[in-house]
Design a protein around this motif. Structure first.
Motif, short mmCIF file in Angstrom:
data_model
loop_
_atom_site.label_atom_id
_atom_site.label_comp_id
_atom_site.label_asym_id
_atom_site.label_seq_id
_atom_site.Cartn_x
_atom_site.Cartn_y
_atom_site.Cartn_z
N LYS A 137 0.67 -1.06 0.09
CA LYS A 137 -0.10 0.17 -0.05
C LYS A 137 0.71 1.36 0.01
O LYS A 137 0.45 2.38 -0.71
CB LYS A 137 -0.92 0.24 1.21
N ASN A 138 2.13 1.25 0.97
CA ASN A 138 2.71 2.17 0.81
C ASN A 138 3.39 2.57 -0.47
O ASN A 138 3.69 3.78 -0.89
CB ASN A 138 3.84 2.43 1.78
N ARG A 139 3.97 1.61 -1.17
CA ARG A 139 4.63 1.89 -2.42
C ARG A 139 3.60 2.31 -3.45
O ARG A 139 4.25 2.97 -4.29
CB ARG A 139 5.33 0.34 -3.01
N ILE A 140 2.41 1.78 -3.36
CA ILE A 140 1.34 2.06 -4.40
C ILE A 140 1.14 3.69 -4.24
O ILE A 140 1.33 4.59 -5.41
CB ILE A 140 0.35 1.48 -4.47
N ASN A 141 1.13 4.17 -2.86
CA ASN A 141 0.74 5.49 -2.42
C ASN A 141 1.80 6.44 -2.94
O ASN A 141 1.67 7.55 -3.30
CB ASN A 141 0.27 5.45 -1.05
N LEU A 142 3.28 6.01 -2.72
CA LEU A 142 4.36 6.67 -3.15
C LEU A 142 4.19 7.00 -4.70
O LEU A 142 4.46 8.00 -5.13
CB LEU A 142 5.68 6.12 -2.72
N LYS A 143 3.82 6.03 -5.42
CA LYS A 143 3.90 6.18 -6.87
C LYS A 143 2.83 6.97 -7.51
O LYS A 143 2.67 7.55 -8.62
CB LYS A 143 3.96 4.61 -7.51
N CYS B 77 -0.03 0.48 -12.45
CA CYS B 77 1.06 -0.78 -13.11
C CYS B 77 1.86 -1.15 -12.01
O CYS B 77 2.43 0.00 -11.33
CB CYS B 77 1.78 0.02 -14.18
N LEU B 78 2.07 -2.16 -11.60
CA LEU B 78 3.10 -2.70 -10.63
C LEU B 78 4.04 -3.21 -11.45
O LEU B 78 3.88 -4.09 -12.32
CB LEU B 78 2.39 -3.64 -9.91
N ASN B 79 5.32 -2.95 -11.18
CA ASN B 79 6.54 -3.27 -11.77
C ASN B 79 7.47 -3.98 -10.50
O ASN B 79 7.17 -5.23 -10.09
CB ASN B 79 7.43 -2.13 -12.43
N GLU B 80 8.34 -3.37 -10.25
CA GLU B 80 9.37 -4.07 -9.29
C GLU B 80 8.86 -4.13 -7.71
O GLU B 80 9.10 -4.94 -7.08
CB GLU B 80 10.48 -3.03 -9.09
N GLU B 81 7.66 -3.58 -7.52
CA GLU B 81 6.78 -3.74 -6.45
C GLU B 81 6.43 -5.13 -6.16
O GLU B 81 6.36 -5.52 -4.87
CB GLU B 81 5.73 -2.94 -6.30
N ILE B 82 6.16 -5.77 -7.27
CA ILE B 82 5.82 -7.15 -7.16
C ILE B 82 6.92 -7.99 -6.44
O ILE B 82 6.58 -8.91 -5.62
CB ILE B 82 5.52 -7.68 -8.61
N SER C 117 5.45 -6.21 -16.03
CA SER C 117 4.57 -5.34 -15.54
C SER C 117 3.17 -5.61 -15.40
O SER C 117 2.86 -6.57 -16.44
CB SER C 117 4.59 -3.98 -16.54
N ARG C 118 2.50 -5.24 -14.42
CA ARG C 118 1.08 -5.78 -14.42
C ARG C 118 0.10 -4.54 -14.49
O ARG C 118 0.35 -3.56 -13.33
CB ARG C 118 0.91 -6.56 -12.99
N PHE C 119 -0.70 -4.56 -15.23
CA PHE C 119 -1.60 -3.33 -15.44
C PHE C 119 -2.95 -3.47 -14.81
O PHE C 119 -3.33 -4.65 -15.19
CB PHE C 119 -1.77 -2.89 -16.74
N ASN D 156 10.72 -5.03 -18.69
CA ASN D 156 9.60 -4.28 -18.22
C ASN D 156 8.19 -4.62 -18.66
O ASN D 156 7.19 -4.84 -17.71
CB ASN D 156 9.74 -2.53 -18.43
N GLN D 157 8.10 -4.63 -19.86
CA GLN D 157 6.86 -5.16 -20.13
C GLN D 157 6.38 -6.54 -19.93
O GLN D 157 4.97 -6.68 -19.47
CB GLN D 157 6.37 -4.96 -21.89
#
Length: 143
Positions: A48-54, A106-111, A94-96, A90-91
């Motif tokens: 949640k924190n990572r998504i909120n930063l992004k 879009c989630l990348n490295e957060e995963i 990536s999870r859109f 990256n593609q």
């Protein structure tokens, strides 16, 4: 004459705690149960924190990050070399995701970072024992 004992180790991860429970001959060794607050709620909050930063314009309750964590977060086989791979693939990684309110993220490295925090918490500034250290302590019961 050799005597064999049945040895088991249960890892129980819930929302609040992860416990390692050693069992010898079907008996729990209760004074050797190891517990960590490194559990579902911690990982959900981290995501949640990572998504909120992004995506600072989003307001997320804990429900959406919990679902995203359960669906997408995974452990990288070689996290230290992952950063190079993220750039080139990256593609692929990536999870859109379209959220219920129609916002898209879009989630990348957060995963991978969320899961890696269990194994290398110091990389992300967390102050808890890595999962392998907790596991090693629990396994000492059997030696």
């Amino acid at each position: 004459m050799q005597i064999y004992y049945r040895l088991d180790l249960i890892k129980d991860s819930g929302q609040k705690f992860t416990r390692f429970i050693p069992i010898v001959q079907n008996t729990i060794i209760s004074d050797s149960v190891f517990e960590s607050d490194l559990a579902g709620r911690f990982l959900t909050q981290d995501l949640k924190n990572r998504i909120n930063l992004k995506y600072q314009h989003l307001f997320l309750d804990n429900y959406i990050p919990k679902i995203l964590k359960e669906k997408f977060v995974c452990v990288a086989q070689d996290y230290k070399n992952l950063e190079k791979k993220v750039i080139y693939q990256n593609q692929f990684m990536s999870r859109f995701i379209e959220l219920p309110d129609k916002n898209k993220i879009c989630l990348n490295e957060e995963i991978f970072e969320v899961a890696e925090s269990m194994f290398s918490p110091d990389l992300f500034g967390f102050d808890h024992s890595p999962l392998p250290v907790i596991l090693a302590k629990a396994l000492k019961v059997f030696s």
